[in-house]
Design a protein around this motif. Structure first.
Motif, short mmCIF file in Angstrom:
data_model
loop_
_atom_site.label_atom_id
_atom_site.label_comp_id
_atom_site.label_asym_id
_atom_site.label_seq_id
_atom_site.Cartn_x
_atom_site.Cartn_y
_atom_site.Cartn_z
N ILE A 197 0.83 -1.21 0.00
CA ILE A 197 0.00 0.00 0.00
C ILE A 197 0.87 1.26 0.00
O ILE A 197 0.60 2.22 -0.73
N ILE A 198 1.93 1.27 0.81
CA ILE A 198 2.83 2.44 0.87
C ILE A 198 3.44 2.72 -0.50
O ILE A 198 3.44 3.86 -0.98
N ILE A 199 3.96 1.68 -1.13
CA ILE A 199 4.60 1.87 -2.44
C ILE A 199 3.56 2.20 -3.51
O ILE A 199 3.84 2.98 -4.44
N TYR A 200 2.36 1.67 -3.38
CA TYR A 200 1.30 1.98 -4.35
C TYR A 200 0.96 3.47 -4.32
O TYR A 200 0.82 4.10 -5.38
N PHE A 201 0.84 4.03 -3.12
CA PHE A 201 0.53 5.46 -3.01
C PHE A 201 1.64 6.31 -3.62
O PHE A 201 1.37 7.29 -4.32
N TYR A 202 2.89 5.91 -3.39
CA TYR A 202 4.01 6.64 -4.00
C TYR A 202 3.96 6.52 -5.52
O TYR A 202 4.09 7.51 -6.25
N ASP A 203 3.77 5.28 -5.99
CA ASP A 203 3.77 5.03 -7.43
C ASP A 203 2.60 5.75 -8.11
O ASP A 203 2.75 6.31 -9.21
N HIS A 204 1.44 5.76 -7.48
CA HIS A 204 0.27 6.42 -8.04
C HIS A 204 0.48 7.94 -8.11
O HIS A 204 0.13 8.58 -9.11
N ALA A 205 1.06 8.50 -7.05
CA ALA A 205 1.33 9.95 -7.04
C ALA A 205 2.34 10.33 -8.12
O ALA A 205 2.20 11.35 -8.80
N ARG A 206 3.36 9.50 -8.28
CA ARG A 206 4.36 9.75 -9.31
C ARG A 206 3.75 9.67 -10.71
O ARG A 206 4.04 10.49 -11.59
N TYR A 207 2.89 8.68 -10.92
CA TYR A 207 2.23 8.51 -12.22
C TYR A 207 1.32 9.70 -12.53
O TYR A 207 1.31 10.21 -13.66
N SER A 208 0.57 10.16 -11.51
CA SER A 208 -0.32 11.30 -11.71
C SER A 208 0.47 12.56 -12.06
O SER A 208 0.07 13.34 -12.93
N LYS A 209 1.59 12.77 -11.40
CA LYS A 209 2.43 13.93 -11.67
C LYS A 209 3.01 13.87 -13.08
O LYS A 209 3.08 14.88 -13.79
N LYS A 210 3.40 12.67 -13.50
CA LYS A 210 3.96 12.50 -14.83
C LYS A 210 2.91 12.79 -15.90
O LYS A 210 3.20 13.45 -16.91
N LYS A 211 1.69 12.31 -15.68
CA LYS A 211 0.61 12.58 -16.63
C LYS A 211 0.27 14.07 -16.68
O LYS A 211 -0.07 14.61 -17.73
N GLU A 212 0.35 14.71 -15.53
CA GLU A 212 0.08 16.15 -15.48
C GLU A 212 1.09 16.91 -16.32
O GLU A 212 0.75 17.88 -17.02
N GLN A 213 2.34 16.49 -16.27
CA GLN A 213 3.39 17.15 -17.03
C GLN A 213 3.28 16.86 -18.52
O GLN A 213 3.74 17.64 -19.35
N GLU A 214 2.69 15.71 -18.88
CA GLU A 214 2.56 15.33 -20.27
C GLU A 214 1.20 15.70 -20.87
O GLU A 214 0.84 15.22 -21.93
N ARG A 215 0.44 16.55 -20.19
CA ARG A 215 -0.88 16.92 -20.67
C ARG A 215 -0.75 17.57 -22.05
O ARG A 215 0.05 18.49 -22.24
N PRO A 216 -1.53 17.13 -23.03
CA PRO A 216 -1.41 17.67 -24.39
C PRO A 216 -1.81 19.13 -24.46
O PRO A 216 -2.54 19.64 -23.63
N ILE A 217 -1.33 19.79 -25.52
CA ILE A 217 -1.52 21.24 -25.64
C ILE A 217 -2.97 21.63 -25.84
O ILE A 217 -3.39 22.72 -25.47
N GLU A 218 -3.81 20.68 -26.37
CA GLU A 218 -5.21 21.04 -26.58
C GLU A 218 -5.95 21.27 -25.28
O GLU A 218 -7.02 21.86 -25.25
N ASN A 219 -5.38 20.77 -24.16
CA ASN A 219 -6.01 20.99 -22.87
C ASN A 219 -5.53 22.29 -22.23
O ASN A 219 -5.98 22.64 -21.13
#
Length: 227
Positions: A197-219
């Motif tokens: 659970i601890i590592i899942y929360f870290y991994d999920h937060a990291r994934y969300s941050k990465k997706k936020e940074q890769e948000r396409p320009i149309e958004n």
């Protein structure tokens, strides 16, 4: 170097993995797995054999009729068993616990590595922690199932009572109480779940941050696009 957040999360997971490793060592070393009262009826008397044992050794006492203690001795579990099924199951339990111990050790190594560095290989990261903690939890769960099967189906306590004292006659009744060495395994499973659970929360937060940074320009906002 890893971020502070990553270090904190993996350090917490490392502590849970180390605790799991220590608990498995305790389970293997102690003999408080089972306490049994096994009753036998004879021609002129009733005999009760009191057993306390673990995976390797235990103690047994013999009581005749109204609680008169006849003898007490220490025994080795493997030497006292005649049934092939009971002996094979005990051997399997020991092997599976050793595998769980190795899995817990590897999980501790993976979490410690990630707490102080950023491994390049994917399997050395969260994936490896998930794998080894899951395997450890599965091994412990299998042991928690096999041991009661050995007691109820293969008559482990009766076998040990007959191995301790000869000339016992007809078995009439058995009473069993699982000791702390057995119930500690529940804590081990919870510790493995906590690590995941601890590592899942870290991994999920990291994934969300990465997706936020890769948000396409149309958004992006329209004024930014026009500019």
């Amino acid at each position: 170097m890893p971020s502070r957040k990553k270090t904190a999360m993996f350090a917490s997971a490392f502590l849970t993995c180390v605790c799991s490793f220590v608990m498995i060592c305790v389970v293997l070393a102690t003999q408080q797995w089972m306490s049994s009262q096994v009753r036998f009826s004879g021609t002129n008397s009733s005999i009760t054999v009191s057993l306390t044992y673990g995976l390797f050794s235990g103690t047994c006492e013999q009581f005749v009729d109204a609680g008169l203690q006849v003898s007490e001795k220490t025994f080795q579990v493997a030497d006292s068993l005649r049934s092939t099924k009971a002996k094979s199951t005990i051997t399997a339990i020991i092997v599976i616990l050793v595998l769980g111990l190795l899995s817990s050790l590897l999980s501790s190594g993976f979490t410690c590595t990630n707490a102080v560095s950023n491994p390049y290989q994917t399997f050395l990261g969260p994936t490896g922690v998930y794998t080894w903690n899951s395997l450890c939890g599965i091994f412990i769960l299998i042991v928690m199932i096999l041991f009661p099967v050995n007691i109820e189906e293969y008559g482990l306590s009766i076998e040990l009572a007959n191995g301790c004292f000869s000339f016992l006659q007809t078995h009439t009744k058995s009473e069993h109480a699982y000791g702390y060495s057995y119930w500690i395994m529940l804590l081990i499973i919870f510790l493995n779940i906590a690590s995941i659970i601890i590592i899942y929360f870290y991994d999920h937060a990291r994934y969300s941050k990465k997706k936020e940074q890769e948000r396409p320009i149309e958004n992006a906002p329209k004024d930014v696009i026009l500019f």
